[in-house]
Enzyme design. Structure first.
Site, PDB file in Angstrom:
ATOM      1  N   GLU A  27      -6.411  -4.043  11.593  1.00 45.81           N
ATOM      2  CA  GLU A  27      -6.354  -5.060  11.200  1.00 45.81           C
ATOM      3  C   GLU A  27      -7.245  -7.006  10.517  1.00 45.81           C
ATOM      4  OE1 GLU A  27      -3.947  -3.634   8.820  1.00 45.81           O
ATOM      5  OE2 GLU A  27      -3.559  -2.237  11.126  1.00 45.81           O
ATOM      6  N   HIS A  60     -10.069  -5.048   8.826  1.00 46.52           N
ATOM      7  CA  HIS A  60     -10.543  -4.977   7.708  1.00 46.52           C
ATOM      8  C   HIS A  60     -10.583  -5.644   6.731  1.00 46.52           C
ATOM      9  CE1 HIS A  60      -8.626  -0.938   7.185  1.00 46.52           C
ATOM     10  NE2 HIS A  60      -7.210  -0.539   7.968  1.00 46.52           N
ATOM     11  N   GLU A 107      -9.972   2.898   6.851  1.00 46.12           N
ATOM     12  CA  GLU A 107      -9.023   3.618   8.276  1.00 46.12           C
ATOM     13  C   GLU A 107     -10.314   3.782   8.928  1.00 46.12           C
ATOM     14  OE1 GLU A 107      -6.653   2.046   8.220  1.00 46.12           O
ATOM     15  OE2 GLU A 107      -5.939   2.171   6.311  1.00 46.12           O
ATOM     16  N   GLU A 110       0.753  -1.420   0.150  1.00 44.86           N
ATOM     17  CA  GLU A 110      -0.129  -0.207  -0.369  1.00 44.86           C
ATOM     18  C   GLU A 110       1.062   1.081   0.176  1.00 44.86           C
ATOM     19  OE1 GLU A 110      -4.563   1.040   2.454  1.00 44.86           O
ATOM     20  OE2 GLU A 110      -2.258   0.643   4.174  1.00 44.86           O
ATOM     21  N   MET A 130      -0.110  -3.348   8.583  1.00 43.91           N
ATOM     22  CA  MET A 130      -0.870  -3.519   7.559  1.00 43.91           C
ATOM     23  C   MET A 130      -1.722  -4.919   7.498  1.00 43.91           C
ATOM     24  SD  MET A 130      -1.621  -2.196   4.413  1.00 43.91           S
ATOM     25  CE  MET A 130      -2.461  -2.925   2.768  1.00 43.91           C
ATOM     26  N   GLU A 131      -3.217  -3.914   6.769  1.00 40.25           N
ATOM     27  CA  GLU A 131      -4.467  -5.462   6.390  1.00 40.25           C
ATOM     28  C   GLU A 131      -4.383  -6.517   5.553  1.00 40.25           C
ATOM     29  OE1 GLU A 131      -5.887  -1.840   4.021  1.00 40.25           O
ATOM     30  OE2 GLU A 131      -4.402  -2.394   6.074  1.00 40.25           O
TER      31      GLU A 131
END
Length: 860
Positions: free
Chosen positions: A301, A304, A323, A129, A268-269
């Site tokens: 996460e 997500h 988010e 990302e 990070m998802e």
């Protein structure tokens, strides 16, 4: 030439032309231990709705083959910058095959490579990302071109490879993964190396009784510190709560959490393979606030997986929704899930996330929550306090506005309707309108499409005998910061009003009212005939997003008894209001110090204590008048020493005060105590001076000239780990000599070999608040270098320099003038201009606060 950017218009045009079916990605990482480059072979199959031209995305040192529909193309003719031109495509099915050599990075972008000094082994992980999958394989790099991804990876003997799909058994060190469901490029992932792992499962309740495999990974050098049971406990609570609230099965086949080194963000998802910074594997004692923060990250996460991965934004202008939803639901889970350790999580949210949002919303770069994102450069600097914290705060207001059950019923319909697809904000609002019966279009325009923050003030009216006869709430919409786009806006607020009285030494809520506030003045229905309460608190319960002020009598009572609220949330709201007043120069830095000193000793919430410690230090460093600064800092350090000795032995409060004392110690006696605690000649009962605390003490001693290279090298030998290397780099840069500063500057600005985490450490050591005079000559050098750094480095590395080395400590008109001259002459990109303008705003705010503190001092 496009460089590495991509505009929204280009993405929309490509999405109109293409539907992507599948990727097959073959990576040869067998040489990863040595580094350099790796072979990347991508086959992508896609459909075109009409004949036309388009492009694929790739960032690679070299491209060997490009084959389109069986026809070999000349890489030199079709590959430039970050694009492979695909010209003359017919309508219908297409196949693109690209063979390239891609590069390992040390910037935390693309495929990051790290060598652990403990075992000498390389550890890899991807971070894609926003636009960095193209650093590893050929892509159509935008979130609305979803596809399946099938990875085949050759790795060194003895390594493990983890991806989005379940990990297969390797054959001859080749790992062939099953295809993923249809997901976006930026949530694909590969993590490989000789990682240590622990495994368990989540067992679903109900008829299907589904079992989801869970894995936790870290480097072997951190395995002894990995508290896997605690991490699994939080994860299972999240699974239980989200499954109930979302009423949609977990979308992937397994759930791995990988604690990886030198990670730029918190986590990070990646679908089914979440990467998390390995500082969350705590090597030393931390307070419960750190465990709460880690749990929020874990739950964020996990949320997500549904909101972001199963259903994904169409373009990055709805990044905030991804988010904000994850932040809101993670805190709600902490607050409400059965058995949670953190039922007061909304207190932490009010004290930390909303403070971040209020700060961001008062910068010249403030923007609507639903920001206009023109291109990738825009989104890369938009992971900010509005996207995360204000968005989540407004989402909390939306839940109060439509009702909790109605909100989650709308979310369930949204998941069912848009599973594996892409959406816009209107898709979610439409679902919520259906379940709540509320028209959200006006609400959306006021809250999501305008910038800025409202101020709410109570206006009580009392009879001569003290009876409260009327209460109104006045709403203000201050002018937006200079340079910000938009107009001030009054907004609808659903909020509570708390009536607090001092009872047996505690401020307790004796009445409350919930109402809708709209327009400039709103009358509050009084709950009963009663005397005026000791404190009237607007936004009691913290349901809306606004700056709250106290009336004169309430402010006087809170000043005397702020630490005496029986509940932590109203305390947090009052502390936040006081801090906001200090930042706005309505309360002098010296008065803020006095307020904190009068109440912090009574504060039981460790998260609040640590936030107040940071705020006081910042206020004294930046907002205190120069002639009052040293006395204030000396007083604060003495208070920290006193609280350290008074705290319960071995408690979180003791540890927090030890760190606060280390950050502020300045007199010979205080520095002698630090040195004695470090070498063991002095002790404080219950305080264990462990690895991380040792570095905190040593870094302060280095910054004050009480420790030199020999002591730093000895400590690094004692802690010969990557964390030790970062601490040593910070300590060396902190030394108060021109030579130390020049060495740090050369490494960060003139060189480009430092890994991201070490560069960050050097910058943090370079900028020492007690070294203003020593750092003053570097202002001119910053402006001479920053544009070149921005244009030559990757985004993450350049942003560290642009923000971290801005002369924020040089609080003067001269700094503002130098900034303005550079902005006028350098013609920086929009993203760099934004970052420098934000930093300039901090200096401007500090000047106003220093003037207010000086005036308060003159008035006595």
């Amino acid at each position: 030439m496009p460089g590495t950017n991509l505009t929204r218009e280009e993405a929309q045009e490509r999405a109109r032309l293409l539907t992507v079916d599948s990727y097959e990605i073959d990576l040869d990482l067998s040489g990863a231990q040595e580094g350099g480059t790796f072979r990347s072979v991508t086959t992508v199959r896609f459909q075109t709705a009409a004949a036309g031209d388009t492009f694929a995305d790739l960032i690679a040192p070299s491209v060997h083959e490009v084959t389109l529909n069986g026809e070999a193309l000349d890489p030199a003719a079709v590959f430039a910058d970050s694009r492979i031109a695909l010209r003359g495509l017919p309508q219908g099915p297409q196949e693109l095959r690209v063979v390239a050599d891609c590069a390992y990075t040390n910037t935390g972008e693309g495929l990051h490579r790290f060598v652990d000094p403990v075992d000498g082994q390389a550890y890899l992980y991807t971070q894609f990302e926003v636009p960095d999958a193209r650093r590893v394989f050929t892509t159509f790099e935008q979130p609305d071109l979803k596809a399946t991804f099938q990875f085949t990876v050759r790795a060194p003997e003895g390594w493990t490879v983890i991806s989005n799909s379940p990990t297969p058994e390797p054959r001859d060190n080749v790992w062939s993964f099953a295809p993923t469901p249809r997901i976006s490029t930026y949530i694909t992932a590969l993590i490989t190396g000789p990682y240590h792992s622990v495994h368990s499962s989540w067992e679903g309740k109900g008829a299907d009784g589904r079992s989801v495999p869970l894995g936790i990974y870290c480097r072997p050098s951190l395995a002894e510190y990995l508290d896997a049971d605690a991490i699994f406990e939080v994860t299972r609570q999240g699974f239980d709560w989200f499954q109930e609230k979302f009423d949609y099965p977990y979308p992937f086949e397994k759930y791995d959490q990988l604690f990886v080194p030198e990670f730029n963000a918190g986590a990070m998802e990646n679908a089914g393979a979440v990467t998390i910074r390995d500082q969350y594997v705590f090597r030393s004692k931390v307070t419960d606030a750190a465990y709460e923060g880690r749990a929020e990250t874990i739950l964020h996460e996990l949320a997500h997986m549904w909101f972001g991965d199963l259903v994904t934004m169409e373009w990055w202008n709805d990044l905030w929704l991804n988010e904000s939803f994850a932040t809101y639901t993670s805190v709600a889970c902490q607050a409400h899930a059965p058995g949670s350790r953190w039922p007061d999580a909304w207190t932490s949210f009010a004290n930390q996330m909303k403070t971040w949002a209020y700060r961001q919303d008062q910068l010249p770069s403030t923007h609507p929550i639903m920001a206009p994102i023109r291109d990738l450069d825009d989104v890369l600097v938009n992971f900010d306090g509005i996207t995360y914290a204000k968005g989540a705060s407004v989402l909390k207001q939306l839940v109060a506005y439509v009702g909790t059950e109605e909100f989650f019923r709308g979310v369930r319909a949204y998941f069912q309707r848009h599973q594996w697809g892409n959406t816009r904000l209107s898709d979610l609002l439409g679902a919520l309108e259906e379940t709540s019966g509320r028209d959200l279009k006006t609400w959306s325009r006021a809250w999501l499409e305008t910038a800025g923050i409202n101020i709410l003030r109570p206006e009580p009216t009392c009879a001569p005998d003290g009876t409260l006869t009327a209460l109104a709430i006045r709403q203000e919409a201050p002018a937006l910061p200079a340079g910000a786009e938009g107009e001030p806006t009054l907004r609808p607020h659903r909020l509570g009003v708390g009536f607090y009285d001092l009872v047996d030494g505690k401020l307790v809520r004796t009445d409350s009212v919930e109402l809708d506030v709209d327009g400039e003045l709103t009358q509050v229905p009084l709950p009963r005939s009663r005397k005026r309460p000791d404190v009237l608190l607007l936004n009691d319960g913290d349901h809306t997003y606004a700056k709250v002020r106290l009336d004169e009598e309430s402010l006087a009572e809170v000043t005397r008894h702020l630490g005496d609220f029986s509940d932590p949330l109203p305390r947090a709201l009052c502390w936040a209001s006081a801090w906001d007043m200090a930042r706005d120069a309505e309360l002098s830095a010296s008065a803020f110090l006095e307020l904190v000193l009068s109440g912090i000793g009574k504060e039981s919430d460790i998260g609040l204590v640590q936030s107040l410690q940071r705020q006081v230090k910042l206020a004294l460093d930046l907002y205190a008048a120069p002639e009052r600064r040293e006395a204030g800092l000396t007083r604060w350090a003495a208070a920290a020493d006193e609280q350290l000795r008074a705290a319960a032995p071995g408690s979180d409060h003791q540890l927090a005060w030890a760190r606060a004392f280390a950050a502020a110690a300045r007199t010979d006696a205080q520095l002698d105590l630090l040195a004695g605690l470090l070498d063991g000649s002095r002790t404080v009962e219950g305080l264990v001076v462990d690895t991380e605390l040792r570095w905190a003490f040593l870094e302060r001693l280095a910054a004050t000239g009480r420790a030199d290279e020999a002591e730093i090298a000895a400590e690094l030998e004692r802690d010969a780990t990557s964390a030790g290397e970062r601490h040593a780099a910070a300590a060396r840069a902190a030394r108060p000599t021109p030579e130390a500063k020049a060495e740090a500057w050369r490494a960060v600005v003139e060189g480009d070999e430092l890994p991201n985490a070490v560069q960050e450490a050097v910058i943090s050591g370079f900028v020492q608040t007690d070294q203003r005079t020593l750092l003053e000559p570097w202002t001119e050098r910053y402006f001479a270098a920053v544009k070149d750094v921005w244009e030559q480095r990757s985004h993450e590395m350049a942003q560290q320099v642009a923000v971290g080395l801005y002369p924020a400590l040089q609080v003067s008109q001269e700094t503002l003038d130098a900034t303005d001259a550079w902005l006028a002459s350098a013609q920086p990109s929009a993203a760099l201009r934004r970052l420098v303008t934000e930093s300039r705003s901090g200096v401007e705010r500090a000047l106003r606060a220093q003037a207010a503190d000086a005036a308060a001092g003159a008035a006595g």
